[in-house]
Design a protein around this motif. Structure first.
Motif, PDB file in Angstrom:
ATOM      1  N   LYS A  94       0.814  -1.223   0.000  1.00 17.68           N
ATOM      2  CA  LYS A  94       0.000   0.000   0.000  1.00 17.68           C
ATOM      3  C   LYS A  94       0.851   1.278   0.000  1.00 17.68           C
ATOM      4  O   LYS A  94       0.592   2.224  -0.744  1.00 17.68           O
ATOM      5  N   GLU A  95       1.893   1.300   0.847  1.00 16.38           N
ATOM      6  CA  GLU A  95       2.672   2.522   1.042  1.00 16.38           C
ATOM      7  C   GLU A  95       3.499   2.906  -0.180  1.00 16.38           C
ATOM      8  O   GLU A  95       4.050   4.004  -0.235  1.00 16.38           O
ATOM      9  N   ARG A  96       3.599   2.011  -1.182  1.00 11.89           N
ATOM     10  CA  ARG A  96       4.404   2.345  -2.364  1.00 11.89           C
ATOM     11  C   ARG A  96       3.543   2.735  -3.572  1.00 11.89           C
ATOM     12  O   ARG A  96       4.049   2.988  -4.648  1.00 11.89           O
ATOM     13  N   PHE A  97       2.220   2.758  -3.370  1.00  4.89           N
ATOM     14  CA  PHE A  97       1.328   3.135  -4.471  1.00  4.89           C
ATOM     15  C   PHE A  97       1.224   4.643  -4.613  1.00  4.89           C
ATOM     16  O   PHE A  97       1.299   5.361  -3.620  1.00  4.89           O
ATOM     17  N   PHE A  98       1.043   5.079  -5.846  1.00  2.00           N
ATOM     18  CA  PHE A  98       0.909   6.515  -6.067  1.00  2.00           C
ATOM     19  C   PHE A  98      -0.526   6.985  -5.849  1.00  2.00           C
ATOM     20  O   PHE A  98      -0.773   8.122  -5.535  1.00  2.00           O
ATOM     21  N   ASN A  99      -1.485   6.104  -6.070  1.00  2.00           N
ATOM     22  CA  ASN A  99      -2.850   6.531  -5.756  1.00  2.00           C
ATOM     23  C   ASN A  99      -3.671   5.410  -5.125  1.00  2.00           C
ATOM     24  O   ASN A  99      -3.496   4.233  -5.427  1.00  2.00           O
ATOM     25  N   GLU A 100      -4.528   5.830  -4.237  1.00  2.00           N
ATOM     26  CA  GLU A 100      -5.317   4.915  -3.408  1.00  2.00           C
ATOM     27  C   GLU A 100      -6.254   4.039  -4.246  1.00  2.00           C
ATOM     28  O   GLU A 100      -6.480   2.872  -3.933  1.00  2.00           O
ATOM     29  N   GLU A 101      -6.754   4.635  -5.336  1.00  2.00           N
ATOM     30  CA  GLU A 101      -7.705   3.912  -6.193  1.00  2.00           C
ATOM     31  C   GLU A 101      -7.077   2.618  -6.729  1.00  2.00           C
ATOM     32  O   GLU A 101      -7.686   1.549  -6.696  1.00  2.00           O
ATOM     33  N   ASP A 102      -5.820   2.714  -7.200  1.00  2.00           N
ATOM     34  CA  ASP A 102      -5.140   1.521  -7.719  1.00  2.00           C
ATOM     35  C   ASP A 102      -4.943   0.497  -6.618  1.00  2.00           C
ATOM     36  O   ASP A 102      -5.126  -0.702  -6.819  1.00  2.00           O
ATOM     37  N   TYR A 103      -4.576   0.984  -5.443  1.00  2.00           N
ATOM     38  CA  TYR A 103      -4.374   0.060  -4.323  1.00  2.00           C
ATOM     39  C   TYR A 103      -5.670  -0.677  -4.010  1.00  2.00           C
ATOM     40  O   TYR A 103      -5.688  -1.902  -3.881  1.00  2.00           O
ATOM     41  N   LEU A 104      -6.760   0.068  -3.921  1.00  2.00           N
ATOM     42  CA  LEU A 104      -8.036  -0.561  -3.554  1.00  2.00           C
ATOM     43  C   LEU A 104      -8.458  -1.599  -4.594  1.00  2.00           C
ATOM     44  O   LEU A 104      -8.988  -2.654  -4.266  1.00  2.00           O
ATOM     45  N   ARG A 105      -8.162  -1.319  -5.847  1.00  2.00           N
ATOM     46  CA  ARG A 105      -8.527  -2.240  -6.918  1.00  2.00           C
ATOM     47  C   ARG A 105      -7.694  -3.525  -6.864  1.00  2.00           C
ATOM     48  O   ARG A 105      -8.176  -4.608  -7.168  1.00  2.00           O
ATOM     49  N   LEU A 106      -6.442  -3.388  -6.440  1.00  2.00           N
ATOM     50  CA  LEU A 106      -5.521  -4.535  -6.530  1.00  2.00           C
ATOM     51  C   LEU A 106      -5.327  -5.292  -5.217  1.00  2.00           C
ATOM     52  O   LEU A 106      -4.818  -6.405  -5.209  1.00  2.00           O
ATOM     53  N   LYS A 107      -5.744  -4.682  -4.118  1.00  2.00           N
ATOM     54  CA  LYS A 107      -5.316  -5.221  -2.806  1.00  2.00           C
ATOM     55  C   LYS A 107      -5.796  -6.647  -2.537  1.00  2.00           C
ATOM     56  O   LYS A 107      -5.097  -7.405  -1.875  1.00  2.00           O
ATOM     57  N   ASP A 108      -6.948  -6.994  -3.059  1.00  2.00           N
ATOM     58  CA  ASP A 108      -7.441  -8.353  -2.789  1.00  2.00           C
ATOM     59  C   ASP A 108      -7.334  -9.258  -4.017  1.00  2.00           C
ATOM     60  O   ASP A 108      -8.156 -10.157  -4.208  1.00  2.00           O
ATOM     61  N   SER A 109      -6.309  -9.031  -4.819  1.00  2.00           N
ATOM     62  CA  SER A 109      -6.149  -9.835  -6.041  1.00  2.00           C
ATOM     63  C   SER A 109      -6.065 -11.320  -5.718  1.00  2.00           C
ATOM     64  O   SER A 109      -6.551 -12.162  -6.462  1.00  2.00           O
ATOM     65  N   TYR A 110      -5.403 -11.640  -4.621  1.00  2.00           N
ATOM     66  CA  TYR A 110      -5.233 -13.056  -4.264  1.00  2.00           C
ATOM     67  C   TYR A 110      -5.546 -13.244  -2.796  1.00  2.00           C
ATOM     68  O   TYR A 110      -4.969 -12.555  -1.940  1.00  2.00           O
ATOM     69  N   ILE A 111      -6.451 -14.166  -2.539  1.00  2.00           N
ATOM     70  CA  ILE A 111      -6.735 -14.534  -1.148  1.00  2.00           C
ATOM     71  C   ILE A 111      -6.695 -16.060  -1.088  1.00  2.00           C
ATOM     72  O   ILE A 111      -7.509 -16.746  -1.723  1.00  2.00           O
ATOM     73  N   LEU A 112      -5.706 -16.576  -0.378  1.00  2.00           N
ATOM     74  CA  LEU A 112      -5.555 -18.031  -0.281  1.00  2.00           C
ATOM     75  C   LEU A 112      -6.507 -18.552   0.781  1.00  2.00           C
ATOM     76  O   LEU A 112      -6.449 -18.140   1.940  1.00  2.00           O
ATOM     77  N   THR A 113      -7.394 -19.452   0.365  1.00  2.00           N
ATOM     78  CA  THR A 113      -8.365 -20.045   1.296  1.00  2.00           C
ATOM     79  C   THR A 113      -8.103 -21.552   1.365  1.00  2.00           C
ATOM     80  O   THR A 113      -7.418 -22.106   0.496  1.00  2.00           O
ATOM     81  N   PRO A 114      -8.659 -22.239   2.361  1.00  2.00           N
ATOM     82  CA  PRO A 114      -8.485 -23.701   2.426  1.00  2.00           C
ATOM     83  C   PRO A 114      -8.972 -24.390   1.150  1.00  2.00           C
ATOM     84  O   PRO A 114      -8.366 -25.358   0.686  1.00  2.00           O
ATOM     85  N   GLU A 115     -10.053 -23.889   0.544  1.00  2.00           N
ATOM     86  CA  GLU A 115     -10.577 -24.507  -0.684  1.00  2.00           C
ATOM     87  C   GLU A 115      -9.544 -24.419  -1.800  1.00  2.00           C
ATOM     88  O   GLU A 115      -9.342 -25.358  -2.561  1.00  2.00           O
ATOM     89  N   LYS A 116      -8.879 -23.270  -1.907  1.00  2.00           N
ATOM     90  CA  LYS A 116      -7.854 -23.125  -2.958  1.00  2.00           C
ATOM     91  C   LYS A 116      -6.641 -23.983  -2.627  1.00  2.00           C
ATOM     92  O   LYS A 116      -6.081 -24.653  -3.499  1.00  2.00           O
TER      93      LYS A 116
END
Ligand code: NCD
Length: 313
Positions: free
Chosen positions: A229-251
């Protein structure tokens, strides 16, 4: 000559192997190491937030019998008055025997090392590199998988700004038969200076994908990372990308029975807490291994700098 560790390549493969041997000896015989650094001081200069790295360096020095001088916040140091990193490094050289430093600017640790008269360890410089996290990662892989070669390693998440990933790839490039699988959204791909100068230059086998589910069954090691997060230039991009991958037991059910799951931490959302009790989850073991490798590194650099006797196992 004064030795610093700014980049993981400041240590040869043989030196890294020796550090892992020392770390394993510390784990087996902690008493043998309890007083080696008596009278010596480690200064931790953290211009950026940290929990694990700073405290593991400090715990490492205490467990070696040494003392710690700690700067935990740039705002309460003379950096806030405009003091340069070089001047700070020269000043701390008058008080301590070794420095561990974290800074938000790429190259800051190198600047400090050039100015200091004592060894400097880079504890993370911006989105560039983080060699002591790599030492923790290598010891974890060695202890969990029994080897550092013949591995398919998937690195997932923010490969652009994730400094731990850059240093780990650099280190793995020296071992035999490593296959790298880079898993990230397009925007967070590995920077060219790592892809070209490390992966291509060393002829490493490498695949790039954005599909974690596709990659999972192939991996021996899955290394998850936080979107920085702290290396992004704008918050919008961070919010869009932050949950790109969530490892769950099913995965994770798609992975091999002996795939290990690593993460340098802090975790935000990338690994479901439901995975923490899975025997393949190794991220808290990484934390402990990091302390032992930092103990081994402090011993080595102080010995190389003739501040203590050399430790052999
Ligand atoms: C990492 C870092 O600071 O780069 N944390 C750590 O030192 N273990 C990873 C991160 O902050 O995401």
């Amino acid at each position: 000559m004064k030795r610093s560790v700014i980049d993981i390549t400041d240590l040869t493969k043989e030196e890294i192997d020796a550090l892992t041997n020392v770390a394993e000896d510390i784990i087996s015989n902690p008493g043998k190491y309890a007083h080696i650094c008596a009278g010596k001081k480690l200064a931790t200069l953290f211009f950026e937030p940290s929990t694990r790295t700073r405290m593991s360096f400090e715990a490492a020095m205490y467990e070696l019998g040494g003392n710690v001088l700690s700067m935990t916040d740039a705002a309460t140091s003379s950096a806030s008055k405009g003091e340069s990193v070089s001047d700070t490094a020269k000043v701390i050289s008058c008080y301590a025997d070794i420095i561990a430093m974290r800074h938000s600017k790429e190259g800051a640790a190198l600047v400090a090392a050039n100015a200091a008269s004592i060894p400097v360890i880079n504890a993370g410089d911006g989105g560039h590199c983080h060699p002591t996290q790599t030492l923790a990662d290598l010891l974890t892989i060695k202890r969990e998988k029994g080897r550092l070669g013949d591995l398919t390693v998937g690195l997932c998440g923010d490969l652009k700004f994730g400094r731990t990933v850059h240093s780990l790839i650099q280190a793995l490039s020296r071992y035999e038969n490593i296959q790298i699988v880079l898993i990230s959204p397009d925007e967070l791909r590995l920077p060219d200076y790592v892809y070209n100068d490390v992966i291509i230059k060393n002829n490493m086998k490498c695949t790039q994908t954005s599909d974690l589910l596709w990659a999972l069954p192939k991996l021996d090691v899955l290394y998850m990372t936080r979107v920085q997060k702290e290396r992004f230039f704008n918050e919008e991009d961070y919010l869009r990308l932050k949950d790109s991958y969530i490892l769950t037991p099913e995965k994770l059910a798609r992975a091999k029975k002996d795939t290990i799951v690593m993460h340098p931490l802090p975790r935000v959302n990338e690994i479901s807490v439901a995975i923490d009790d899975d025997p393949r989850a190794c991220y808290f073991k990484q934390v402990l291994n990091g302390k032992y490798m930092r103990m081994a590194l402090i011993l080595k650099l102080l010995a190389d700098n003739k501040a203590i006797d050399e430790v052999t196992v």
